[in-house]
Design a protein around this motif. Structure first.
Motif, PDB file in Angstrom:
ATOM      1  N   THR A  49      42.338  45.690  49.804  1.00 46.46           N
ATOM      2  CA  THR A  49      41.910  44.349  50.204  1.00 46.46           C
ATOM      3  C   THR A  49      43.097  43.396  50.386  1.00 46.46           C
ATOM      4  O   THR A  49      42.905  42.205  50.566  1.00 46.46           O
ATOM      5  CB  THR A  49      40.956  43.753  49.148  1.00 46.46           C
ATOM      6  OG1 THR A  49      41.654  43.642  47.910  1.00 46.46           O
ATOM      7  CG2 THR A  49      39.721  44.617  48.977  1.00 46.46           C
ATOM      8  N   CYS A  71      45.125  42.234  48.227  1.00 50.32           N
ATOM      9  CA  CYS A  71      45.118  41.166  47.220  1.00 50.32           C
ATOM     10  C   CYS A  71      46.499  40.936  46.640  1.00 50.32           C
ATOM     11  O   CYS A  71      46.732  39.951  45.968  1.00 50.32           O
ATOM     12  CB  CYS A  71      44.133  41.485  46.099  1.00 50.32           C
ATOM     13  SG  CYS A  71      44.695  42.729  44.916  1.00 50.32           S
ATOM     14  N   ARG A  72      47.409  41.881  46.803  1.00 53.22           N
ATOM     15  CA  ARG A  72      48.814  41.849  46.402  1.00 53.22           C
ATOM     16  C   ARG A  72      49.044  41.998  44.904  1.00 53.22           C
ATOM     17  O   ARG A  72      50.145  41.747  44.433  1.00 53.22           O
ATOM     18  CB  ARG A  72      49.531  40.629  46.981  1.00 53.22           C
ATOM     19  CG  ARG A  72      49.169  39.284  46.415  1.00 53.22           C
ATOM     20  CD  ARG A  72      49.748  38.151  47.258  1.00 53.22           C
ATOM     21  NE  ARG A  72      51.196  38.097  47.240  1.00 53.22           N
ATOM     22  CZ  ARG A  72      51.929  37.615  46.252  1.00 53.22           C
ATOM     23  NH1 ARG A  72      51.349  37.164  45.168  1.00 53.22           N
ATOM     24  NH2 ARG A  72      53.232  37.592  46.324  1.00 53.22           N
ATOM     25  N   CYS A  76      44.943  47.240  40.000  1.00 54.29           N
ATOM     26  CA  CYS A  76      44.396  47.275  41.361  1.00 54.29           C
ATOM     27  C   CYS A  76      42.878  47.145  41.264  1.00 54.29           C
ATOM     28  O   CYS A  76      42.240  47.918  40.558  1.00 54.29           O
ATOM     29  CB  CYS A  76      44.763  48.587  42.050  1.00 54.29           C
ATOM     30  SG  CYS A  76      43.891  48.798  43.625  1.00 54.29           S
ATOM     31  N   PRO A  77      42.286  46.174  41.950  1.00 56.17           N
ATOM     32  CA  PRO A  77      40.836  45.970  41.825  1.00 56.17           C
ATOM     33  C   PRO A  77      39.995  46.687  42.876  1.00 56.17           C
ATOM     34  O   PRO A  77      38.769  46.567  42.844  1.00 56.17           O
ATOM     35  CB  PRO A  77      40.708  44.455  42.012  1.00 56.17           C
ATOM     36  CG  PRO A  77      41.801  44.119  42.969  1.00 56.17           C
ATOM     37  CD  PRO A  77      42.914  45.098  42.721  1.00 56.17           C
ATOM     38  N   ALA A  78      40.616  47.399  43.787  1.00 57.61           N
ATOM     39  CA  ALA A  78      39.864  47.953  44.926  1.00 57.61           C
ATOM     40  C   ALA A  78      39.771  49.471  44.815  1.00 57.61           C
ATOM     41  O   ALA A  78      40.763  50.177  45.060  1.00 57.61           O
ATOM     42  CB  ALA A  78      40.541  47.563  46.239  1.00 57.61           C
TER      43      ALA A  78
END
Lengths: 99, 250
Positions: free
Chosen positions: A18, A20-21, A63-65
């Motif tokens: 995504t 989000c960095r 990492c959230p994805a």
């Protein structure tokens, strides 16, 4: 600096990422700087040869994805992190700064 | 007894930790206080979703898009964010250089968040133009006191304060979305919730990271703990979410 290298032990799946960095922030925090903003395309985040996985797995913890960071040698998704990549030995020690 | 949805969330996203040390230890210790709240959130969200599935009409879909799943419908999230830009003093810039960038990214996330709810209202045929919502109070109010938001009384009093709200409250958002998605098949509802889940997960992870990496001293932990204490008070936002479970049990 070549990016999204076949020689880097991890790569980012841009279908899942995504942007989000968080991996970029985390990797820079520990001074490895293996996550880079690609100079071409749409400034996507990529991983280069400075990555020392499996010796470091810290980006995978933040990492959230799901599915967006992949083990190059096997194609295994490492987000959310499987149990073998978040052992105590792999945690980066953080200490309170001396006042 | 933990709900399976919460146990899965804990195992995948809460417990894996990239750092050892006082920040991560503080986060995991505080997390023990949240688990009963988070569990009630799942129970309440599942109950509400099942109630909606058995509803005789589709008003709940329109109302859900007007209010958002947590009182942040088409226009509230960006209005809130405009009050939440982070100021970091010059001496603290080296320590918190990335926190401002994470704030900036969340402002953009909230723009998309509001647009998503407006999209649902357009796709569902409940409005023809988004500007119709400017006169609809249901699209522009929030009832629960968040620590940051239009109901907040304070600006960012510490660079790490927002990490507290992001960690505790965005987990609530994720758990509610996951719960709804576990029972809903309606494509419009799935679109609204599925599309939002990754964004809320990102904000939750941002809070998790900031606590693990930066909350290393009692002085840095105190403002985060103050946010947790605020949100868990009986009138606080997290406590309000958990009350849904009490309603469900009745």
């Amino acid at each position: 600096m070549a990016t999204q290298s076949k020689q880097a032990p991890l790569f980012i799946d841009h279908e899942m990422c995504t942007e989000c960095r968080m991996c970029y922030v985390v990797c820079r925090e520990i001074d490895l700087n293996a996550v880079v903003i690609a100079p071409e395309a749409q400034h996507l985040y990529e991983i280069d040869e400075r990555c020392i996985y499996p010796g470091c797995t810290v980006c995978l913890m933040y990492c959230p994805a799901p599915g967006s960071i992949v083990e190059t040698s096997t194609g295994r998704s490492l987000v959310p992190p499987p149990a073998d990549v978040h052992t105590d030995e792999l945690k980066w020690p953080r200490k309170a700064p001396k006042s | 007894m933990l709900e399976p949805i919460l146990q899965d969330f804990l195992d995948k996203w809460v417990y894996p930790t990239g750092f050892s040390g006082p920040g991560a230890e503080f986060r995991l210790k505080e997390t023990e206080r949240f688990i009963p709240v988070w569990n009630n959130v799942v129970i309440g969200a599942l109950h509400k979703a099942n109630e909606q599935l058995n509803s005789e009409n589709e008003d709940w879909k329109r109302n859900g898009a007007l209010g958002g799943y947590s009182g942040e419908g088409p226009h509230m999230s960006i209005k809130q964010m405009s009050t939440q830009l982070l100021s970091v003093s010059i001496p603290q810039q080296a320590k918190y250089i990335d926190l401002q960038r994470m704030r900036a990214r969340q402002v953009w996330d909230e723009v998309k968040h509001g647009s998503l709810h407006a999209d649902i209202l357009l796709r569902g045929g409940w409005i023809k133009k988004e500007t119709e919502l400017l006169d609809d109070p249901r699209a522009a109010n929030q009832g629960d006191p968040a620590y940051f938001g239009l109901t907040a009384m304070v600006p960012h009093i510490h660079p790490l304060s927002r990490a507290g709200q992001n960690y505790l409250e965005e987990a609530v958002a994720c758990l509610r979305l996951i719960s709804v998605l576990s029972v809903m098949e309606d494509p419009l509802v799935r679109h609204e919730n599925d599309s939002q889940l990754l964004e809320e997960m990102m904000h939750f992870i941002e809070g998790k990271y900031q606590i693990d990496a930066y909350a290393l001293t009692p002085e840095d932990q105190e403002p985060i703990k103050a946010v947790f204490d605020y949100l868990l008070r009986p009138w606080g936002r997290s406590a309000a979410h958990a009350k849904e479970a009490e309603h469900a049990k009745k």
